[in-house]
Design a protein around this motif. Structure first.
Motif, PDB file in Angstrom:
ATOM      1  N   ALA A  69       0.825  -1.219   0.000  1.00 25.13           N
ATOM      2  CA  ALA A  69       0.000   0.000   0.000  1.00 25.13           C
ATOM      3  C   ALA A  69       0.855   1.264   0.000  1.00 25.13           C
ATOM      4  O   ALA A  69       0.340   2.360  -0.217  1.00 25.13           O
ATOM      5  N   GLY A  70       2.149   1.102   0.225  1.00 27.65           N
ATOM      6  CA  GLY A  70       3.050   2.252   0.144  1.00 27.65           C
ATOM      7  C   GLY A  70       3.086   2.877  -1.231  1.00 27.65           C
ATOM      8  O   GLY A  70       3.564   4.007  -1.386  1.00 27.65           O
ATOM      9  N   ILE A  71       2.594   2.186  -2.258  1.00 25.30           N
ATOM     10  CA  ILE A  71       2.551   2.764  -3.607  1.00 25.30           C
ATOM     11  C   ILE A  71       1.687   4.016  -3.629  1.00 25.30           C
ATOM     12  O   ILE A  71       1.863   4.902  -4.481  1.00 25.30           O
ATOM     13  N   TYR A  72       0.725   4.120  -2.670  1.00 23.50           N
ATOM     14  CA  TYR A  72      -0.140   5.298  -2.626  1.00 23.50           C
ATOM     15  C   TYR A  72       0.602   6.554  -2.184  1.00 23.50           C
ATOM     16  O   TYR A  72       0.084   7.655  -2.300  1.00 23.50           O
ATOM     17  N   ASN A  73       1.819   6.384  -1.652  1.00 21.90           N
ATOM     18  CA  ASN A  73       2.639   7.547  -1.297  1.00 21.90           C
ATOM     19  C   ASN A  73       3.343   8.138  -2.521  1.00 21.90           C
ATOM     20  O   ASN A  73       3.918   9.221  -2.427  1.00 21.90           O
ATOM     21  N   GLU A  74       3.350   7.400  -3.632  1.00 25.31           N
ATOM     22  CA  GLU A  74       4.011   7.878  -4.862  1.00 25.31           C
ATOM     23  C   GLU A  74       2.997   8.730  -5.649  1.00 25.31           C
ATOM     24  O   GLU A  74       2.384   8.272  -6.616  1.00 25.31           O
ATOM     25  N   LYS A  75       2.811   9.959  -5.248  1.00 27.03           N
ATOM     26  CA  LYS A  75       1.780  10.834  -5.834  1.00 27.03           C
ATOM     27  C   LYS A  75       2.014  11.088  -7.319  1.00 27.03           C
ATOM     28  O   LYS A  75       1.079  11.070  -8.130  1.00 27.03           O
TER      29      LYS A  75
END
Length: 606
Positions: A69-75
Motif C-alpha cells: 500500500a506504500g505505492i499510494y505515497n508515490e503521488k
C-alpha cells in the motif's frame, strides 16, 4: 503368632480387594470414554494449531499488504497513471519504481522475490527481480507465460469488485519452489471505485514454511494452506498412499471453489479440519488419519493396564510386609510419643527390634536430642542477636554526634560573623546526614541534586577553584527515584581527573531528563578527556586494585549497582576524547520513589 497372621491376612485382603475393584471399574470406564476423549482432544489440538497458524499468517500477510500500500505515497506515479500516459512513456519515467518500492517498504525478513507494477490494461510499467541468474530466474512479466505462472487468478481479481488483497501462488520451475503471490489494486484517490493499475508481489515461501512447520500437529497428519479457488501454496506431513490421494482430491475441490461444510468433518478413514481467514482468501487445512487416533487409544489402554497390574502387585507386597510387624511396635511408639508430648522430654523409645521400625525409633530419639541441643543453641543465638542489636544502636550515636557538632559549629560561626565557615559546616552536616542514611537505599533526583550542590560548595571552598557549574534538571524528574549517591561520584571524578590538570575556563554541566521510559542523567566537563581503552578499563575492568589506582572505583561502583538493581541494559555510558572533555550518562528506568522502595523490599524478602 496365629493372631498376627490373621491380622496380616485381613489387611492384605482388604487393601488388595479395594485396589483391584477400583482398577477394574476404572478400566471399564476408560474403555467406554477414551475414544471420545481422544478424538475431542485431537480435534481441539488440530483446530487450535490451525487457528494459531492463521493468526501468525495474518500478521505476516498484513505486513505485506501495508508494504504494498506504500505505492499510494508515490503521488507523481499515481497522477501519471490516472492521466492516461502510455505504457512506453511510463516505463521510461518509472522503470526503477518497483525497486524503490521494495527498498523503501520491505525488509529482508519479508523474503520478497519480485515486484511488478501494471496499469489498468495489464501493461507492465516497472519490474524488480531479486538474485536473478540465467539458471535461476523469475519472469520479467508474469503474463509472458500465463499457464506456467498461474496468472488467471490475478486477471479474475483485477476484473472483479473485490477491494481486498489477493493471495495466489505458482510453482517456479527454475528454482523448483512454490512462490506466494500477492496482488493489490491501485485506485484513483479521488475516485475510490476507479482502478488505475495494480501491483503484484512474488514472495519466497520460506517464512510461511516456518509458520506451517511450527504448527504441524504430527508427521502422520497432512497440513496445508490454500487460497479458495486456487492451487495449494504449501503442505507438510507424511500421509500414506490412499490418504494422500484423498488429500489431493480435497485440494482439487478447494481449487474448484468447493469444500466440505463445517470445521471438522469425518471423511472415510480420516478427519478433515479447516480454518479460514476473515479478511483474506487463504484457508488452513489438516487431514488426520483415523488409525492415528486408534493407535493412540490402544497405546494409552495398554499403558493403563500395565500400570494397573504393577500397582496391584506392589500394593500386595507392601501391604503384606507392613502388616506383619507394624501394629505392635507402632502402638508402643505412639504411647511413648504421647508421654513426651505431655512433658516427659527426657523419655526415649526403648525395646525396639533391629528393623525398620527400630530404625525409626532410633531416629526419633536422635531427633529429640537434636531438639534439646537446638533449644540451647537458640537461646545462645538470641543472646548474640541482642548484643548485635545493641551494638548497632550504639553505632548510630556517633553519626548523630557528628551531625549535631557540625550544626553547633555552624551556629557559632554564624553568630560570630563567619558566614563562610557557617555555610561550610552546614553543608558538611547535610553531606554526612545524606551519605550515612543506610536505612533508605533510594532517594529522588531533587534530594540527590541538593546533596550534589552541598558537595560542590565544600569542594569550591576547599580547593579555592573557579569552576562554572550549570544545572539543567527537568521538573518532571525531580520526584523520580535514584539510588542514593549516584551523581556526586561522577562529578567528583570529573573534578579529580577531567579538570584537575587543565588550565583556562573549567565547566561542569549536569542534566537530567527522560527519554521514553528511561531516566537519563549526564555529567559533562570540558576537561582533558580520556582514550577509549581507559573508558573500557573504567567500565569493564575486573581488578579492584587496578581500578583504585586509576581512581575510577566510583564510576565502576555506580555502573555495577545499576546493573544489579535494574539489569544489563542499564548503567553508565562514557563519551570522551582526549583534550575535548568527557560526558558520563547514567541510564535507569523511570520510577517513582515509592515504586523503587517497594521493589527493594520485595527483593530483600527473597
Amino acid at each position: 503368632m496365629k493372631h498376627t497372621w490373621t491380622m496380616h491376612t485381613k489387611i492384605f485382603l482388604a487393601f488388595g480387594g479395594i485396589i483391584l475393584f477400583a482398577l477394574v471399574i476404572q478400566t471399564v470406564l476408560f474403555w467406554r470414554s477414551s475414544s471420545g476423549i481422544i478424538y475431542q482432544q485431537a480435534e481441539e489440538e488440530s483446530m487450535n494449531a490451525l487457528q494459531n497458524m492463521q493468526d501468525d499468517l495474518y500478521v505476516y500477510i498484513k505486513k505485506i499488504e501495508n508494504s504494498l500500500a506504500g505505492i499510494y505515497n508515490e503521488k507523481e506515479y499515481l497522477n501519471d497513471l490516472k492521466g492516461g500516459r502510455t505504457a512506453e512513456k511510463m516505463r521510461d519515467l518509472y522503470y526503477t519504481k518497483a525497486r524503490e518500492l521494495v527498498e523503501s517498504r520491505f525488509d529482508s525478513s519479508d523474503s520478497v522475490a519480485a515486484v511488478y507494477l501494471y496499469n489498468a490494461e495489464h501493461e507492465l510499467i516497472s519490474c524488480y527481480r531479486r538474485a536473478v541468474t540465467p539458471r535461476y530466474h523469475f519472469p520479467k512479466d508474469i503474463y509472458e507465460n500465463p499457464d506456467e505462472y498461474n496468472v488467471r487468478p490475478v486477471l479474475d481479481y483485477v476484473s472483479s469488485d473485490n477491494a481486498r488483497m489477493l493471495i495466489s501462488s505458482y510453482y517456479n520451475k527454475s528454482r523448483q519452489k512454490n512462490m506466494i503471490r500477492f496482488a493489490l489494486k491501485i485506485y484513483e484517490t479521488s475516485n475510490i471505485g476507479k482502478k488505475i493499475g495494480y501491483v503484484v508481489c512474488d514472495v519466497n515461501c520460506k517464512r510461511v514454511q516456518t509458520i506451517l512447520e511450527k504448527y504441524a500437529v504430527n508427521e502422520e497428519a497432512g497440513m496445508w494452506i490454500q487460497p479458495q479457488g486456487d492451487r495449494p501454496v504449501l503442505e507438510t506431513g507424511c500421509l500414506d498412499e490412499s490418504d494422500a490421494e484423498g488429500c489431493a482430491l480435497l485440494q482439487e475441490k478447494i481449487a474448484a471453489g468447493e469444500r466440505p461444510a463445517g470445521t471438522a468433518v469425518q471423511l472415510g478413514d480420516c478427519v478433515f479440519f479447516q480454518v479460514g481467514q476473515s479478511r483474506y482468501n487463504l484457508g488452513a487445512y489438516a487431514l488426520m488419519p483415523q488409525f492415528y487416533l486408534n493407535n493412540n487409544q490402544k497405546t494409552l489402554a495398554g499403558n493403563f493396564v500395565t500400570i494397573a497390574a504393577l500397582m496391584l502387585a506392589v500394593t500386595g507386597i507392601v501391604t503384606g510386609m507392613l502388616s506383619k510387624s507394624l501394629t505392635g511396635p507402632l502402638e508402643r511408639m505412639t504411647q511413648t510419643a504421647r508421654k513426651i508430648r505431655d512433658g516427659s522430654t527426657k523419655l526415649r523409645i526403648e525395646g525396639m527390634k533391629d528393623d525398620e521400625v527400630g530404625e525409626l525409633a532410633k531416629s526419633f530419639n536422635e531427633m529429640l536430642d537434636q531438639i534439646e541441643s537446638l533449644i540451647s543453641s537458640g537461646y545462645e543465638t538470641k543472646l548474640m542477636l541482642d548484643r548485635a542489636e545493641y551494638n548497632a544502636l550504639q553505632a548510630q550515636v556517633n553519626p548523630h554526634f557528628l551531625y549535631n557538632t557540625l550544626d553547633t559549629m555552624s551556629s557559632i560561626a554564624d553568630v560570630q560573623g563567619c558566614r563562610q565557615v557557617s555555610a561550610l559546616c552546614q553543608s558538611l552536616s547535610n553531606i554526612f546526614r545524606y551519605s550515612l542514611d543506610f536505612r533508605h537505599p533510594f532517594s529522588n533526583v531533587a534530594k540527590e541534586t541538593a546533596h550534589l550542590k552541598n558537595y560542590i560548595y565544600v569542594m569550591d571552598v576547599r580547593m579555592q577553584s573557579h569552576i562554572q557549574y550549570e544545572f539543567d534538571i527537568a521538573e518532571n524528574v525531580l520526584k523520580d527515584s535514584i539510588p542514593r549517591l549516584s551523581i556526586q561520584p561522577i562529578v567528583e571524578n570529573a573534578l579529580n581527573h577531567g579538570l584537575r590538570n587543565m588550565r583556562g575556563e573549567k565547566k561542569v554541566t549536569v542534566r537530567a531528563g527522560t527519554e521514553g521510559d528511561l531516566l537519563l542523567i549526564s555529567v559533562e566537563d570540558n576537561g582533558t578527556g580520556m582514550p577509549e581503552e581507559k573508558i573500557n578499563a573504567v567500565l569493564y575492568g575486573n581488578s579492584e586494585t587496578g581500578m583504585e589506582k586509576r581512581g575510577s572505583i566510583g564510576l565502576m561502583n555506580i555502573h555495577m549497582r545499576m546493573k544489579m538493581l535494574y539489569g544489563e541494559p542499564y548503567g553508565l555510558k562514557i563519551e570522551s576524547r582526549p583534550r575535548q572533555g568527557t560526558k558520563v550518562t547514567l541510564c535507569m528506568p523511570k520510577k517513582k520513589l515509592e515504586e523503587a522502595e517497594q521493589l527493594w523490599t520485595k527483593d530483600l524478602k527473597y
